[in-house]
Design an enzyme around this catalytic site. Structure first.
Site, PDB file in Angstrom:
ATOM      1  N   GLY A   1     -13.048  17.308   1.105  1.00 10.66           N
ATOM      2  CA  GLY A   1     -13.977  17.925   0.160  1.00 10.66           C
ATOM      3  C   GLY A   1     -13.244  18.658  -0.948  1.00 10.66           C
ATOM      4  O   GLY A   1     -12.335  18.119  -1.599  1.00 10.66           O
ATOM      5  N   GLY A   2     -13.626  19.928  -1.145  1.00  6.16           N
ATOM      6  CA  GLY A   2     -13.050  20.716  -2.232  1.00  6.16           C
ATOM      7  C   GLY A   2     -11.549  20.889  -2.135  1.00  6.16           C
ATOM      8  O   GLY A   2     -10.881  21.182  -3.140  1.00  6.16           O
TER       9      GLY A   2
ATOM     10  N   GLY B   1       3.688  -5.682 -27.791  1.00  6.70           N
ATOM     11  CA  GLY B   1       3.322  -4.264 -27.778  1.00  6.70           C
ATOM     12  C   GLY B   1       4.125  -3.496 -26.747  1.00  6.70           C
ATOM     13  O   GLY B   1       4.398  -2.300 -26.923  1.00  6.70           O
ATOM     14  N   ALA B   2       4.513  -4.179 -25.678  1.00  6.21           N
ATOM     15  CA  ALA B   2       5.261  -3.487 -24.616  1.00  6.21           C
ATOM     16  C   ALA B   2       6.618  -3.009 -25.143  1.00  6.21           C
ATOM     17  O   ALA B   2       7.140  -1.996 -24.685  1.00  6.21           O
ATOM     18  CB  ALA B   2       5.436  -4.414 -23.420  1.00  6.21           C
TER      19      ALA B   2
END
Ligand code: HXC
Length: 510
Positions: free
Chosen positions: A166-167, A400-401
């Protein structure tokens, strides 16, 4: 000593009681005090706030008030350096967090920030103490807020040594590194709720065990066999980091010759550019004493990230892995590398990229999953980093790499290439099919024509000299020269400082 103090101390050390401590050990877990003794240099751990208790008197909690309230907080030395820590005590109310517990954690975080030291959280908790209602939620939020304020100022490391439910998950998620023991698990909602809502049948392990978070989700950075293994790893990890963002990482005396040239590097690449090779071995041959601490080694394995030293100086390494998906960049590998680059930049650790990348992974799953924004994250991270930055193009740097992976154009200080490096917009076949489409289709012998044009393209771009002639590559080096060249370059730029225009913060595509 007064007998009251003795009694109280003894009660505190027993946490939730002998029976609960025995149960803890039966599960292969240490108690919180045993953990403190195992983590810190012998006899150096100093506890504060042992007498804190919660003031909640509902749902039976009025009869469950344990000194310390289920968490041990304090400071001590690790390899002689000051570190603050909080350690959950699962034997007290399942390590669940209420307001008093949270206040202790917050106090220790504030002290760590004032002093500028790393903080380590040992997590073993069932989450928000349900009986305390909104007080627990407030306590968590106070901790999360401090985690955010401390991010990039002091190193924050989380160990998950039991449940983290949980938290309890969000504080570790904000910290820089998560180490899970093999039997630990993390989840936001447990198996019962999952079954109710999605009808899926899963147990703790299948939902959020160490292998899930180290291999599938990318939430964790390391998995340890057991707690001893975990604490050894923790100490090693810390050894690379400065205490805070105003210090340089600790340089140690290196026994490895800075001028060492490893002849085997000259023949490490296979004759065919299509064939993979062992990038881990390549890295080990270059760094001090072959010592490379890989981070997140089980997730997004097409990229390798980790820590090493060059002539005693800690450095962060990012490298494509030609053995997995040919080292292509995809969503997960970009996320993995981007966060690591940002960590290194926060803590003044120079960055080295070993580049062998055929581009970004094509396909609908990548495009629909947002490879554009994930790839942009890595581009942004390298570009904004102000630490000394180096790249070595080992083999391919396509498209682009090439730009994204620490190119000269986004601020790298030194860019080198090995003699067989190929720097091109794309591979020669794909390139010819686009730019010579007409010539190929109109040719009497299209295959021959394609091969001829492909050869011309390759001659032009399958070498590093065009980029070097433009100054985008500072030098073409023999592979065996990589270590001495990197060490010499590091020395020449170690004092780099960059001033940027004032702004609140940038807007990295998260
Ligand atoms: C209060 C808790 C507790 C909790 C455990 N305990 N979790 N008490 N609040 N969240 C208590 C148990 O009642 C028990 O008390 C003791 O701790 C040990 O728990 P066991 O269940 O006996 O241990 P085990 O079998 O090992 O199971 C551990 C566990 C389980 C898997 C963690 O306790 C569990 O499922 N707990 C709830 C987990 C959960 O759903 N947490 C989310 C809370 S909501 P006794 O007296 O019998 O020894 C949340 C949202 C906050 O966290 C969001 C903030 C942003």
């Amino acid at each position: 000593m007064s007998s009251e103090l003795d009694k109280k101390r003894m009660a505190h050390i027993l946490g939730g009681g002998k029976e609960k401590q025995d149960q803890q050990r039966k599960k292969g877990k240490l108690t919180a005090f045993e953990r403190a003794n195992a983590i810190f240099d012998a006899g150096t751990f100093v506890e504060i706030d042992p007498f804190v208790v919660h003031d909640c008197n509902e749902f039976g909690l009025e009869n469950k008030k344990n000194l310390g309230d289920g968490v041990i907080t304090g400071y001590g030395l690790i390899d002689g350096r000051l570190v603050y820590s909080f350690l959950h005590d699962f034997t007290v109310l399942g390590g669940s967090l209420g307001l008093a517990f949270a206040s202790k954690v917050c106090k220790i975080m504030d002290l760590a920030m004032k002093q500028g030291t790393p903080i380590i959280g040992i997590n073993d908790s069932g989450g928000a103490r349900i009986q305390e209602g909104v007080r627990s939620l407030a306590g968590y939020a106070e901790i999360f807020h401090r985690n955010v304020q401390a991010s990039g100022v002091i190193p924050q490391i989380s160990v998950i040594a039991g449940p983290c439910a949980g938290g309890a998950v969000y504080s570790p998620a904000i910290t820089d590194f998560i180490i899970m023991t093999k039997s630990a698990y993390m989840f936001i909602t447990g198996p019962d709720v999952v079954r109710e809502v999605t009808k899926e049948q899963v147990d703790f392990n299948a939902l959020g065990g160490a292998s899930i978070h180290n291999e599938k989700s990318g939430v964790a950075h390391f998995v340890a066999e057991d707690e001893q293994d975990c604490f050894t790893l923790l100490r090693k990890l810390l050894s690379f980091f400065p205490s805070n963002n105003l210090e340089n990482p600790p340089c140690i005396e290196s026994e490895d010759d800075p001028n060492r040239q490893d002849q085997e590097l000259n023949s490490i690449l296979p004759s065919s550019p299509q064939k993979p090779y062992d990038m881990h071995e390549l890295i080990r041959k270059i760094v001090d004493n072959r010592d490379f601490l890989e981070v997140q080694r089980h997730w997004a394995k097409n990229i390798i990230i980790g820590l090493a030293r060059l002539n005693g100086n800690p450095v962060g390494i990012v490298a494509n892995n030609p053995q997995v998906l040919a080292g292509v960049l995809d969503i997960d590998s970009c996320d993995k590398a981007a966060r690591f680059v940002r960590f290194c930049d926060c803590f003044n650790m120079p960055l080295i990229a070993f580049v062998d990348v055929p581009g970004f992974l094509p396909g609908t799953s990548q495009e629909w999953g947002g490879i554009i924004r994930h790839g942009a994250k890595l581009l942004y991270a390298f570009s904004e980093a102000t630490v000394p930055k180096f790249s070595i193009i080992i083999r391919k740097a396509y498209g682009g790499a090439y730009c994204v992976l620490n190119s000269k154009h986004i601020g790298a200080d030194y860019n080198f290439a090995w003699p067989n490096a190929e720097i091109a917009v794309m591979g020669h076949e794909a390139a010819c099919n686009i730019i010579f489409k007409k010539e190929i289709s109109e040719s009497a012998n299209p295959d021959k024509k394609r091969a001829k044009l492909g050869d011309d393209y390759r001659t032009k771009f399958s070498n590093p000299y065009v980029a070097a002639s433009l100054g985008y590559i500072d030098d073409v080096i023999e592979p065996k020269q990589t270590r001495p060249r990197l060490i010499s370059s590091l020395k020449s730029i170690y004092k780099k400082r960059v001033n940027r225009p004032h702004r609140k913060h940038g807007n990295i595509p998260v």
